[in-house]
Design a protein around this motif. Sequence first.
Motif, PDB file in Angstrom:
ATOM      1  N   SER A 110     -32.816  12.854  45.676  1.00 18.44           N
ATOM      2  CA  SER A 110     -32.202  11.749  44.927  1.00 18.44           C
ATOM      3  C   SER A 110     -32.533  10.455  45.654  1.00 18.44           C
ATOM      4  CB  SER A 110     -30.687  11.900  44.923  1.00 18.44           C
ATOM      5  OG  SER A 110     -30.304  12.882  44.016  1.00 18.44           O
ATOM      6  N   LYS A 111     -32.861   9.438  44.893  1.00 20.86           N
ATOM      7  CA  LYS A 111     -33.060   8.125  45.500  1.00 20.86           C
ATOM      8  C   LYS A 111     -31.689   7.511  45.766  1.00 20.86           C
ATOM      9  CE  LYS A 111     -37.298   7.081  42.950  1.00 20.86           C
ATOM     10  NZ  LYS A 111     -37.831   6.238  41.868  1.00 20.86           N
ATOM     11  N   PRO A 112     -31.470   6.718  46.751  1.00 19.12           N
ATOM     12  CA  PRO A 112     -32.398   6.461  47.854  1.00 19.12           C
ATOM     13  C   PRO A 112     -32.449   7.677  48.782  1.00 19.12           C
ATOM     14  CG  PRO A 112     -30.331   5.304  48.202  1.00 19.12           C
ATOM     15  CD  PRO A 112     -30.202   5.987  46.898  1.00 19.12           C
ATOM     16  N   LEU A 123     -38.356   9.848  35.930  1.00 18.62           N
ATOM     17  CA  LEU A 123     -38.163   9.001  34.752  1.00 18.62           C
ATOM     18  C   LEU A 123     -39.164   7.846  34.782  1.00 18.62           C
ATOM     19  CD1 LEU A 123     -34.259   8.970  34.741  1.00 18.62           C
ATOM     20  CD2 LEU A 123     -35.811  10.527  33.565  1.00 18.62           C
ATOM     21  N   PRO A 181     -27.170  11.891  35.567  1.00 20.89           N
ATOM     22  CA  PRO A 181     -27.186  11.848  37.029  1.00 20.89           C
ATOM     23  C   PRO A 181     -28.478  12.434  37.568  1.00 20.89           C
ATOM     24  CG  PRO A 181     -25.173  12.842  36.190  1.00 20.89           C
ATOM     25  CD  PRO A 181     -26.088  12.684  35.032  1.00 20.89           C
ATOM     26  N   SER A 182     -28.922  11.918  38.736  1.00 18.57           N
ATOM     27  CA  SER A 182     -30.194  12.371  39.296  1.00 18.57           C
ATOM     28  C   SER A 182     -30.164  13.875  39.573  1.00 18.57           C
ATOM     29  CB  SER A 182     -30.524  11.583  40.562  1.00 18.57           C
ATOM     30  OG  SER A 182     -29.483  11.733  41.487  1.00 18.57           O
ATOM     31  N   ASP A 233     -42.035  10.536  40.805  1.00 20.74           N
ATOM     32  CA  ASP A 233     -40.779  10.111  40.180  1.00 20.74           C
ATOM     33  C   ASP A 233     -40.665  10.889  38.862  1.00 20.74           C
ATOM     34  OD1 ASP A 233     -38.466   8.648  39.691  1.00 20.74           O
ATOM     35  OD2 ASP A 233     -39.529   6.956  38.788  1.00 20.74           O
ATOM     36  N   GLY A 283     -33.893   8.525  40.554  1.00 18.59           N
ATOM     37  CA  GLY A 283     -32.821   7.555  40.825  1.00 18.59           C
ATOM     38  C   GLY A 283     -31.706   7.685  39.811  1.00 18.59           C
ATOM     39  N   GLY A 284     -31.731   8.757  39.026  1.00 21.59           N
ATOM     40  CA  GLY A 284     -30.675   8.933  38.028  1.00 21.59           C
ATOM     41  C   GLY A 284     -30.882   8.002  36.849  1.00 21.59           C
ATOM     42  N   GLY A 285     -29.814   7.573  36.285  1.00 26.83           N
ATOM     43  CA  GLY A 285     -29.865   6.745  35.082  1.00 26.83           C
ATOM     44  C   GLY A 285     -28.762   7.207  34.168  1.00 26.83           C
TER      45      GLY A 285
END
Lengths: 123, 507
Positions: free
Chosen positions: A104-106, A54, A86-87, A52, A81-83
């Motif tokens: 990118s999640k998911p 972040l 953006p991812s 991962d 998963g971004g935040g």
Amino acid sequence: MARILIIDDHRLVRDTLVLLLKRESHEIQEAANGREALRLCEDNPPELVITDILMPGVDGFEVIRRMRQLSPRPKIIALSGGGRNPSQDVLKKAAHIGADQTFSKPIEIAEFVAAVTDLLATA
Amino acid sequence: MDRSTQEFASFYGQAPVGLCCFDANLRYLHINDRLAAMNGMPAAEHLGKSISEVIPGVAAGVESQLRHVLETGETIVAGSVVAEAPAHPGRAVSFRHHYYPLKSDAGTVVGVGCVVEDVTEQAQAEAALRESEARLRAVLEGAADGVISIDENGIIESFNRTAERIFGHKEADVIGRNVSLLMPEPDRGAHHIYLQEYLRTGVGKIIGIGREVIGLRKDGTLFPLDLAIGEVRLDSGRHFTATLRDVTERKKLERRLQQAGKLEALGRLAGGIAHDFNNLLLPIIAISTVTKQDLAHDERASKNLDMVLEAAAMGRSLVDKIMAFGRQHPMKRQPTNLAGVIEEAYSLIRPTLPATIDIRVELDSAVGLVLADTTQIHEVIANLVSNAADAIGPRAGVIEVRLEKHVADTDARKVEVPAGPHACVTIKDTGCGMQHAVLDQIFEPFFTTKPVGAGAGLGLAVVHGIVSEHSGTIAVTSEPGCGTTFRIYLPVIRQDTPCEARTTVSG
């Protein structure tokens, strides 16, 4: 069968990735953060690291930089998963500093499993 | 000389005003020392002389008035003369004089008595006061703030030019009227009681403190104003001076900053939510997918897992929208012909909308080029057209999509578009419209008028975010039952455009 290290601070994500990859008969190691992951890799680097980005403390970017210095260098898959950002932005940076593949999640399961297989084939 | 004559001679000689008498030929009969000093000649030297021999500078005027008294027997009161002081050449002095007839026992006018006052200091003080008042008036008239003064009954005594501009009343129309005419209810009704209470107790809510209140313009509109009141106690009673400033623009700016701050905070929150959501969706999607593979032979379990996956897919789409709001993807802005983008968006949206909706597209390609991210503009058009279709519902209706030049000076719609050329995109529907209370909230994230599950309430927040990032302005007008009109104003960077004039599409 290959040895894979999964790094994510989210337990459910780790558990899911372990479940997916054990089905492919790989040997899996887990770490909940970057520091723990680096310690696990010191003596015997895995063939593939799935990290991962972040995470608190040592983040995925740092993990990638350190993995590049290992020998033999493991293949690296970065997840985000971004935040706030953006991812795609996060993953672009991860690819720039050395991730071999990014998701990118998911994640799309089939694509993800195929990417793991392909990377291990070239390892 | 008897005692009374002596007393009179003493009073006459020492009087603080000038006194003299003229005979019927207008020659000095006697004069006191005070007036003699004013004339610059000893008293004794006056006797028997004519006026022109003593004060030639003003003789003509004085003689004419004295003659009038002689001829008519009338008294002249408080006449005034400004002249060079006979005793001090070059110095202007002001005299006030009274001329009255001296009569014989038979009632015949035999001479004229004079009382002369030197009122130079008083005249100078009056002139200084007039000058000071003129200065004060100029300050008040030039003041950036409105200044109104009232008496203790609330009656307006002065109303400066800025107050005229703020309230729309002319000073002449409000002087003498009660200041409560500048207030809406309930302040209007309560003002008299409030003022009387203050006069009685000295305890005030505004006087000496200042606060923001609501003002009432002549045209009936209300507006916020900062008000400060000072009190002055004069012989004529207690008076109050109000200094006021129309703070409509400041309040608007504050609201905009609040809104921007709120959106920024929500953006951060949305980013956090999206991140956590993606982490949660990963196990749901991944484990449902592999479990479905494992239970491929179990049709019922497989169908159930399809439902989980469908819900997860909807969650994923929601996260995408949250992300779009939280922090838009980095923009790829380039000089863009909006007509092309709108046409392209229309061709993609049209098939998704019911045939009962007539979409009329009128695009002026000559509006110029706009620095825009075409994907985002696409999203704006899609969102607004889709909302318009939702507002129309299953009934027949019309959506107009228009692109035209916005010229600030000729646009009667009161929209705050910055200076400079702008392209205006209008999306107008004949749908159900919105209440004004709803209009205030439509750009807030997670606000929706749609039934639960039918909309996330992010579409217009995203539209607002995109328009703002394009340095644009969005305006909306709506009436319940009459439809809604969105107008988006985007700054034009170049007027020239290679495209032809106008495209009209209908479908």
